[in-house]
Design an enzyme around this catalytic site. Sequence first.
Site, PDB file in Angstrom:
ATOM      1  N   ASP A   1     138.206   3.481  90.901  1.00 41.96           N
ATOM      2  CA  ASP A   1     138.943   4.586  91.777  1.00 41.96           C
ATOM      3  C   ASP A   1     138.160   4.666  93.184  1.00 41.96           C
ATOM      4  O   ASP A   1     138.746   5.350  94.058  1.00 41.96           O
ATOM      5  CB  ASP A   1     138.215   6.065  90.928  1.00 41.96           C
TER       6      ASP A   1
ATOM      7  N   ASP B   1     135.216  -0.385  86.123  1.00 44.97           N
ATOM      8  CA  ASP B   1     134.227   0.039  86.887  1.00 44.97           C
ATOM      9  C   ASP B   1     133.544   1.220  86.278  1.00 44.97           C
ATOM     10  O   ASP B   1     134.111   2.026  85.695  1.00 44.97           O
ATOM     11  CB  ASP B   1     134.768   0.421  88.291  1.00 44.97           C
TER      12      ASP B   1
ATOM     13  N   THR C   1     131.362   3.770  87.470  1.00 43.50           N
ATOM     14  CA  THR C   1     131.436   5.303  88.321  1.00 43.50           C
ATOM     15  C   THR C   1     132.893   5.380  87.933  1.00 43.50           C
ATOM     16  O   THR C   1     133.921   4.896  88.401  1.00 43.50           O
ATOM     17  CB  THR C   1     130.970   5.219  89.569  1.00 43.50           C
TER      18      THR C   1
END
Length: 797
Positions: free
Chosen positions: A553, A313, A315
């Site tokens: 996250d 991912d 970010t």
Amino acid sequence: MTQRAKTEAGSREQGAEPAHRGLSAAEVAERVSRGEVNDVPVRSSRSTADIVRSNVFTRFNAIIGVLFVIILIVGPIQDGLFGFVIVANTGIGIIQELRAKKTLDSLAVIGESRPTVRRDGKAAEIPTSEVVLGDVIELGPGDKVIVDGEVLESDGLEIDESLLTGEADPVVKKPGEKVMSGSFVVAGGGAFTATKVGREAYAAQLAEEASRFTLVHSELRTGISQILKYVTWMMVPTAIGLILSHLFTLNMAGDEAVRRMVAGIVPMIPEGLVLLTSVAFAIGVIRLGRKKCLVQELPAIEGLARVDVVCLDKTGTLTEGGMDVSELRPLDDADEGRIKQVLGALGASDPRPNASLQAIIDAYPAEDGWRSTDALPFSSARKYSGAALQSPDGEQTTWLLGAPDVLLPSGDDALAEVDDLNAQGLRVLLLARAERDLHDSAIADHVRPTALVVLEQRLRPDAMDTLRYFEEQGVQAKVISGDNAVSVGAVATKLGMPGAESPVDARKLPADQEEMGKVLEGGAVFGRVTPQQKRDMVGALQKRGHNVAMTGDGVNDVLALKDADIGVSMGAGSEATKAVAQIVLLNNSFATLPSVVAEGRRVIGNITRVATLFLTKTVYSVLLAILVACCQIPYPYLPRHLTLLSTLTIGVPAFFLALAPNKERAKPHFVRRVMRYAVPSGLIIGLAAFATYLLARSHYDGPDALPAETSAATLTLFLSAMWVLAIIARPYTWWRIGLVLAMALGFLIVLVVPWLQNFFDLKLVGTTMPWAAVGIAAAAAVLLEVAWRVVGRRFPA
């Protein structure tokens, strides 16, 4: 204190008194005294009792224990040395697992969730174990519901209950409705009161499953168990055959027959292999723990080493969580001052801002007089948030802030400007005035674009080196993000990621998983991916035979993390992601992943190496027992001889080789890869030792012939087994050469020191037979080299 807690604390300082004050200190004390506490311990590892039990009470320890007791009865004690070796090995295993437990438990405390609980009207983060029945617990995006409860306050609260029900769609929760522990917040916020805590709540079971220290679902351990099962089947008939032939055919005394039978059975057991596997894993946990990496499921070390695709991912993985507003671009001659006021009011309307909104809050503080009358929290499925605002002059307006390509129709002039900014790796949000009610499902279809907010993302300084590592190791990296594909591609290009120059918009991906898998294999960067698509993409790659790791996250990563072969969460990520991930990077550093991969490869590669040593011994032991029984002659060795040989050619060197650095790529089919070398090696060594034994029986005669025959056969067996060790130890380094020479020196010392000769009943008689034994061992060494080369060519790994 988290950003959410800071924001809420700030709002309360401005006079916003919470509707529900929570319990008082006296009420909390009363509930604690009644035992109404969420006292379920966070278990990151097995208990001490479980560790001791699993290392001591094993099938082979039981077999060896019985044989050890038998030897103690019939004597002498030196034939029972194998029993003391097992005690030492078991002790080492217990100590290493206890060290791993200590590491895991300390890391679990660091990574433990701390819910925000409201007491006496004040919110504070407390340990999960201090939550009591009736506590008011606040919720924000990404928070895990830690106990069962009932909603008191809801501000667009959306709960994902997929971990409980399997239903992926989030559920909107209103005051009075139930929330179950194990679910998590995907959008909005609110508060609930705890109605079930401790072992009564479902969270107790979830925590048990999510963070248990396990030794299962590992190809290594499954393969070893399979091998041990076959060995067990061979041991019983072999033992019966040996004892019967020695007692009734050879008319040997009972105690001597028992010693020879034990000598034939004990070396069949690769007991140290199980120990070394556990020790290697445990030391891996300790090493990774020093790098603030929490391994919630032990086989994850092995699993990550086997992955060939890692989905990232953007970010929090390639970029840091924080952002900065780099530019504000008004559209259609909109008033820039008014835009800043609206942005400030929008920021103030959300008590739990994400990274993008936090950057706007930092750049444009809220001005006095603006008030939010309703709010729509950001959702990764919607790609926008919104608020109904009242200006100081009383004007009522509704605003949306989100992805331009979602809020604007295809072909809008502003999208070209957005594409240019995205191509530079910048993130762009659109501020738009809505013409419909905030909760109208078609609100995004009727908006008036007002301004573009340009955000600059902070690249992780270690991301480039980590991506390069995966490329060198043959692991494909795929960036899967909910952000604009062009923007994500630009970020990945800055980091030097291959294939980043051709990003793919996930909205154009085929729905069929087979077709999707083909596109995924060809691409490297995918943008505008929905949470459900992330899950589908993981499944599509798995269907095409890939072992997939997923990092993330945020709550939008949970479903994909759960389905991936290995889920990796950041320590600062949401509680939901940490609950389902097998590995948690507590230091929030993507750069730790290569360490986990390297640790897994060290374990797999080294255990495969030493397993060949152990199983070679098993093969030649079975062969010798069969040949002796068929030829109706005494078994050539006593237990002490094989204990000495096992220690020098397997036990000691295997311990060091199992913990050595190893960067070999992990390969499947563990049992097949080990047996293809162990079987021919064991057959060659067994035949060489038996040939020396037969030759010695014809050479020596008299009452002392058997010890001389045994000594010659032991010399051949040792030298041949040492050659296998020399092959396994390649490629040579100074310490590997020193290890092999030290083992050879140890055997030489036994042969030349008189009291050791007597203790081990080893004495070479004359010169003819000892040199013949060396010659046969040399011939065996040549055959071993040929066999290893032929097997390597005809049956490649």
